[in-house]
Structures are given as structure tokens and as C-alpha cells.
Scaffold this motif. Structure first.
Motif, PDB file in Angstrom:
ATOM      1  N   MET A 137     -28.749  -1.609  -4.945  1.00 55.21           N
ATOM      2  CA  MET A 137     -30.017  -1.645  -5.653  1.00 55.21           C
ATOM      3  C   MET A 137     -29.817  -2.125  -7.093  1.00 55.21           C
ATOM      4  SD  MET A 137     -33.129  -1.090  -5.132  1.00 55.21           S
ATOM      5  CE  MET A 137     -34.648  -0.657  -5.834  1.00 55.21           C
ATOM      6  N   GLN A 138     -28.734  -1.665  -7.726  1.00 53.24           N
ATOM      7  CA  GLN A 138     -28.486  -2.074  -9.103  1.00 53.24           C
ATOM      8  C   GLN A 138     -28.153  -3.554  -9.198  1.00 53.24           C
ATOM      9  OE1 GLN A 138     -25.430   0.571 -10.353  1.00 53.24           O
ATOM     10  NE2 GLN A 138     -26.856   2.123 -11.102  1.00 53.24           N
ATOM     11  N   ILE A 139     -27.492  -4.085  -8.184  1.00 62.72           N
ATOM     12  CA  ILE A 139     -27.143  -5.510  -8.187  1.00 62.72           C
ATOM     13  C   ILE A 139     -28.407  -6.357  -8.096  1.00 62.72           C
ATOM     14  CG2 ILE A 139     -25.961  -7.320  -6.895  1.00 62.72           C
ATOM     15  CD1 ILE A 139     -23.906  -5.196  -6.084  1.00 62.72           C
ATOM     16  N   VAL A 140     -29.343  -5.941  -7.263  1.00 63.46           N
ATOM     17  CA  VAL A 140     -30.607  -6.678  -7.126  1.00 63.46           C
ATOM     18  C   VAL A 140     -31.395  -6.623  -8.425  1.00 63.46           C
ATOM     19  CG1 VAL A 140     -32.810  -6.765  -5.882  1.00 63.46           C
ATOM     20  CG2 VAL A 140     -30.685  -6.326  -4.638  1.00 63.46           C
ATOM     21  N   ALA A 141     -31.466  -5.445  -9.036  1.00 71.20           N
ATOM     22  CA  ALA A 141     -32.205  -5.296 -10.289  1.00 71.20           C
ATOM     23  C   ALA A 141     -31.550  -6.099 -11.403  1.00 71.20           C
ATOM     24  CB  ALA A 141     -32.287  -3.821 -10.676  1.00 71.20           C
ATOM     25  N   ALA A 142     -30.229  -6.104 -11.446  1.00 66.92           N
ATOM     26  CA  ALA A 142     -29.525  -6.862 -12.487  1.00 66.92           C
ATOM     27  C   ALA A 142     -29.735  -8.355 -12.308  1.00 66.92           C
ATOM     28  CB  ALA A 142     -28.041  -6.525 -12.471  1.00 66.92           C
ATOM     29  N   SER A 143     -29.755  -8.819 -11.065  1.00 69.64           N
ATOM     30  CA  SER A 143     -29.949 -10.253 -10.854  1.00 69.64           C
ATOM     31  C   SER A 143     -31.395 -10.670 -11.087  1.00 69.64           C
ATOM     32  CB  SER A 143     -29.504 -10.644  -9.446  1.00 69.64           C
ATOM     33  OG  SER A 143     -30.323 -10.021  -8.483  1.00 69.64           O
ATOM     34  N   LEU A 144     -32.353  -9.769 -10.837  1.00 73.81           N
ATOM     35  CA  LEU A 144     -33.757 -10.110 -11.055  1.00 73.81           C
ATOM     36  C   LEU A 144     -34.123 -10.140 -12.539  1.00 73.81           C
ATOM     37  CD1 LEU A 144     -35.607  -8.189  -8.205  1.00 73.81           C
ATOM     38  CD2 LEU A 144     -35.240 -10.647  -8.427  1.00 73.81           C
ATOM     39  N   PHE A 145     -33.480  -9.316 -13.332  1.00 74.01           N
ATOM     40  CA  PHE A 145     -33.841  -9.211 -14.739  1.00 74.01           C
ATOM     41  C   PHE A 145     -32.781  -9.809 -15.655  1.00 74.01           C
ATOM     42  CE2 PHE A 145     -36.108  -5.665 -12.676  1.00 74.01           C
ATOM     43  CZ  PHE A 145     -37.400  -6.121 -12.925  1.00 74.01           C
ATOM     44  N   SER A 146     -31.989 -10.699 -15.157  1.00 74.94           N
ATOM     45  CA  SER A 146     -30.951 -11.312 -15.977  1.00 74.94           C
ATOM     46  C   SER A 146     -31.547 -12.418 -16.844  1.00 74.94           C
ATOM     47  CB  SER A 146     -29.844 -11.884 -15.094  1.00 74.94           C
ATOM     48  OG  SER A 146     -30.348 -12.983 -14.360  1.00 74.94           O
ATOM     49  N   GLU A 147     -30.767 -12.870 -17.792  1.00 75.06           N
ATOM     50  CA  GLU A 147     -31.216 -13.937 -18.682  1.00 75.06           C
ATOM     51  C   GLU A 147     -31.438 -15.233 -17.918  1.00 75.06           C
ATOM     52  OE1 GLU A 147     -29.456 -16.478 -22.415  1.00 75.06           O
ATOM     53  OE2 GLU A 147     -28.825 -14.394 -22.190  1.00 75.06           O
ATOM     54  N   GLU A 148     -30.597 -15.489 -16.927  1.00 74.02           N
ATOM     55  CA  GLU A 148     -30.740 -16.712 -16.132  1.00 74.02           C
ATOM     56  C   GLU A 148     -32.026 -16.688 -15.310  1.00 74.02           C
ATOM     57  OE1 GLU A 148     -28.296 -18.988 -12.649  1.00 74.02           O
ATOM     58  OE2 GLU A 148     -27.173 -17.934 -14.197  1.00 74.02           O
ATOM     59  N   ALA A 149     -32.356 -15.531 -14.739  1.00 72.93           N
ATOM     60  CA  ALA A 149     -33.596 -15.422 -13.970  1.00 72.93           C
ATOM     61  C   ALA A 149     -34.804 -15.613 -14.879  1.00 72.93           C
ATOM     62  CB  ALA A 149     -33.659 -14.071 -13.271  1.00 72.93           C
ATOM     63  N   LEU A 150     -34.756 -15.041 -16.079  1.00 75.99           N
ATOM     64  CA  LEU A 150     -35.844 -15.206 -17.032  1.00 75.99           C
ATOM     65  C   LEU A 150     -35.995 -16.671 -17.433  1.00 75.99           C
ATOM     66  CD1 LEU A 150     -37.991 -13.931 -18.831  1.00 75.99           C
ATOM     67  CD2 LEU A 150     -36.225 -13.618 -20.571  1.00 75.99           C
ATOM     68  N   ARG A 151     -34.897 -17.365 -17.612  1.00 75.15           N
ATOM     69  CA  ARG A 151     -34.942 -18.784 -17.957  1.00 75.15           C
ATOM     70  C   ARG A 151     -35.613 -19.590 -16.840  1.00 75.15           C
ATOM     71  NH1 ARG A 151     -29.546 -20.345 -19.619  1.00 75.15           N
ATOM     72  NH2 ARG A 151     -30.197 -19.437 -21.565  1.00 75.15           N
ATOM     73  N   PHE A 152     -35.261 -19.305 -15.583  1.00 78.29           N
ATOM     74  CA  PHE A 152     -35.875 -20.010 -14.464  1.00 78.29           C
ATOM     75  C   PHE A 152     -37.359 -19.691 -14.347  1.00 78.29           C
ATOM     76  CE2 PHE A 152     -31.517 -20.595 -12.740  1.00 78.29           C
ATOM     77  CZ  PHE A 152     -31.587 -21.979 -12.607  1.00 78.29           C
ATOM     78  N   VAL A 153     -37.739 -18.458 -14.611  1.00 77.67           N
ATOM     79  CA  VAL A 153     -39.156 -18.087 -14.573  1.00 77.67           C
ATOM     80  C   VAL A 153     -39.925 -18.844 -15.647  1.00 77.67           C
ATOM     81  CG1 VAL A 153     -40.761 -16.190 -15.018  1.00 77.67           C
ATOM     82  CG2 VAL A 153     -38.825 -15.845 -13.495  1.00 77.67           C
ATOM     83  N   LEU A 154     -39.385 -18.895 -16.862  1.00 75.47           N
ATOM     84  CA  LEU A 154     -40.066 -19.611 -17.941  1.00 75.47           C
ATOM     85  C   LEU A 154     -40.154 -21.102 -17.660  1.00 75.47           C
ATOM     86  CD1 LEU A 154     -38.648 -17.823 -21.111  1.00 75.47           C
ATOM     87  CD2 LEU A 154     -40.957 -17.678 -20.173  1.00 75.47           C
ATOM     88  N   LEU A 155     -39.078 -21.697 -17.167  1.00 69.63           N
ATOM     89  CA  LEU A 155     -39.109 -23.117 -16.837  1.00 69.63           C
ATOM     90  C   LEU A 155     -40.095 -23.403 -15.702  1.00 69.63           C
ATOM     91  CD1 LEU A 155     -35.332 -24.061 -17.080  1.00 69.63           C
ATOM     92  CD2 LEU A 155     -37.171 -24.754 -18.622  1.00 69.63           C
ATOM     93  N   GLY A 156     -40.125 -22.543 -14.715  1.00 69.57           N
ATOM     94  CA  GLY A 156     -41.070 -22.718 -13.612  1.00 69.57           C
ATOM     95  C   GLY A 156     -42.511 -22.579 -14.058  1.00 69.57           C
ATOM     96  N   MET A 157     -42.763 -21.620 -14.944  1.00 68.28           N
ATOM     97  CA  MET A 157     -44.128 -21.451 -15.459  1.00 68.28           C
ATOM     98  C   MET A 157     -44.541 -22.651 -16.299  1.00 68.28           C
ATOM     99  SD  MET A 157     -44.144 -17.368 -16.350  1.00 68.28           S
ATOM    100  CE  MET A 157     -45.582 -17.492 -17.363  1.00 68.28           C
ATOM    101  N   ALA A 158     -43.629 -23.186 -17.090  1.00 70.20           N
ATOM    102  CA  ALA A 158     -43.952 -24.347 -17.909  1.00 70.20           C
ATOM    103  C   ALA A 158     -44.228 -25.563 -17.038  1.00 70.20           C
ATOM    104  CB  ALA A 158     -42.806 -24.638 -18.885  1.00 70.20           C
ATOM    105  N   THR A 159     -43.389 -25.801 -16.050  1.00 70.28           N
ATOM    106  CA  THR A 159     -43.589 -26.938 -15.156  1.00 70.28           C
ATOM    107  C   THR A 159     -44.888 -26.789 -14.366  1.00 70.28           C
ATOM    108  OG1 THR A 159     -41.211 -27.178 -14.961  1.00 70.28           O
ATOM    109  CG2 THR A 159     -42.539 -28.281 -13.307  1.00 70.28           C
ATOM    110  N   GLY A 160     -45.150 -25.602 -13.860  1.00 67.95           N
ATOM    111  CA  GLY A 160     -46.386 -25.359 -13.124  1.00 67.95           C
ATOM    112  C   GLY A 160     -47.621 -25.515 -13.989  1.00 67.95           C
ATOM    113  N   SER A 161     -47.531 -25.062 -15.237  1.00 71.56           N
ATOM    114  CA  SER A 161     -48.662 -25.200 -16.154  1.00 71.56           C
ATOM    115  C   SER A 161     -48.953 -26.663 -16.458  1.00 71.56           C
ATOM    116  CB  SER A 161     -48.382 -24.458 -17.458  1.00 71.56           C
ATOM    117  OG  SER A 161     -48.210 -23.094 -17.217  1.00 71.56           O
ATOM    118  N   LEU A 162     -47.906 -27.451 -16.681  1.00 72.92           N
ATOM    119  CA  LEU A 162     -48.112 -28.878 -16.948  1.00 72.92           C
ATOM    120  C   LEU A 162     -48.684 -29.593 -15.731  1.00 72.92           C
ATOM    121  CD1 LEU A 162     -44.935 -29.766 -19.012  1.00 72.92           C
ATOM    122  CD2 LEU A 162     -47.282 -29.577 -19.816  1.00 72.92           C
ATOM    123  N   THR A 163     -48.205 -29.251 -14.548  1.00 70.35           N
ATOM    124  CA  THR A 163     -48.735 -29.848 -13.327  1.00 70.35           C
ATOM    125  C   THR A 163     -50.204 -29.488 -13.142  1.00 70.35           C
ATOM    126  OG1 THR A 163     -46.545 -29.725 -12.330  1.00 70.35           O
ATOM    127  CG2 THR A 163     -48.397 -30.040 -10.837  1.00 70.35           C
TER     128      THR A 163
END
Length: 134
Positions: free
Chosen positions: A1-27
Motif C-alpha cells: 500500500m505504501q509503494i502505491v501511495a508513494a508512486s502516486l504522490f511522487s514528484e514525477e507523477a505530479l509532473r506528468f499530471v501537470l503536463l497532461g492537464m496543460a496539454t489537455g487544456s490547450l487541446t
């Protein structure tokens, strides 16, 4: 459970979420512009992406030359407005033309915009300086 939570809230996951939101917003923004133009004029404007790309390239070009971000954004918005007025002038001159003629005119603007970007900035991919902190 801790591994899943750590991977979901990591800096890399946040970066992908922000990039995806930016790309989706522009589209979504480009899609809304195309739908608005189509609903008001009955013309499918294929040049929207290329002309928006010119303004975006100018923004990054000016900002990466050392000018402040607000100045680059103001200039890029002015370029976008001028390109929008150019599109309006072309379509207004074809007011009584057929829908196919108007569609071909937007394809011509698209081709001209793409050619301008290749001639001005080249065909290679250059990553602009990020606006987000790393």
C-alpha cells in the motif's frame, strides 16, 4: 500500500499530471475555437493550430532571448490577434464564395503558417526553457 501511495504522490507523477492537464487544456482551447468559428460562420478553420503555433513560437523565442515573461506574452497575444484579423479578412473577402472555397482558403492559411514557422525557426525540435520550477 505504501509503494502505491508513494508512486502516486511522487514528484514525477505530479509532473506528468501537470503536463497532461496543460496539454489537455490547450487541446480543448483549440477545439473550442474551431467549434465557435464553425458555428458562427459555417467554415471549418484548419488554420487555427498553425496560426496559434506562430504566436506560441514567438512567445518562447522572445522569452528565451532574455525579455520578461509578461512582455513576451503581451507580444505573442498581439501576434495572435493580428493573425486572427488576417484570418477574418481572408474569410470576409470570401463572404459570397462557396463553403469549399472558404475551406480551401483556411487550408492555404494553414500551409502558409506552417511554412513560415519552418522558415523562421527551422524544422528541428528545440526544447524551450521551462516556466515551471524543476
Amino acid at each position: 500500500m505504501q509503494i502505491v501511495a508513494a508512486s502516486l504522490f511522487s514528484e514525477e507523477a505530479l509532473r506528468f499530471v501537470l503536463l497532461g492537464m496543460a496539454t489537455g487544456s490547450l487541446t480543448a482551447l483549440v477545439a473550442l475555437g474551431i467549434v465557435l468559428v464553425y458555428r458562427t460562420s459555417g467554415v471549418l478553420n484548419f488554420s487555427a493550430g498553425a496560426l496559434g503555433g506562430i504566436a506560441a513560437f514567438y512567445f518562447y523565442d522572445i522569452r528565451d532571448d532574455g525579455y520578461p515573461t509578461w512582455w513576451a506574452l503581451t507580444f505573442a497575444l498581439a501576434v495572435g490577434v493580428l493573425l486572427g484579423l488576417l484570418t477574418y479578412a481572408v474569410l470576409a473577402s470570401l463572404r459570397n464564395a462557396t463553403q469549399l472555397s472558404k475551406l480551401i482558403a483556411t487550408l492555404g492559411l494553414f500551409s502558409a503558417g506552417q511554412a513560415f514557422m519552418v522558415l523562421r525557426w527551422g524544422g528541428g525540435i528545440v526544447q524551450p526553457r521551462s516556466m515551471l520550477p524543476s
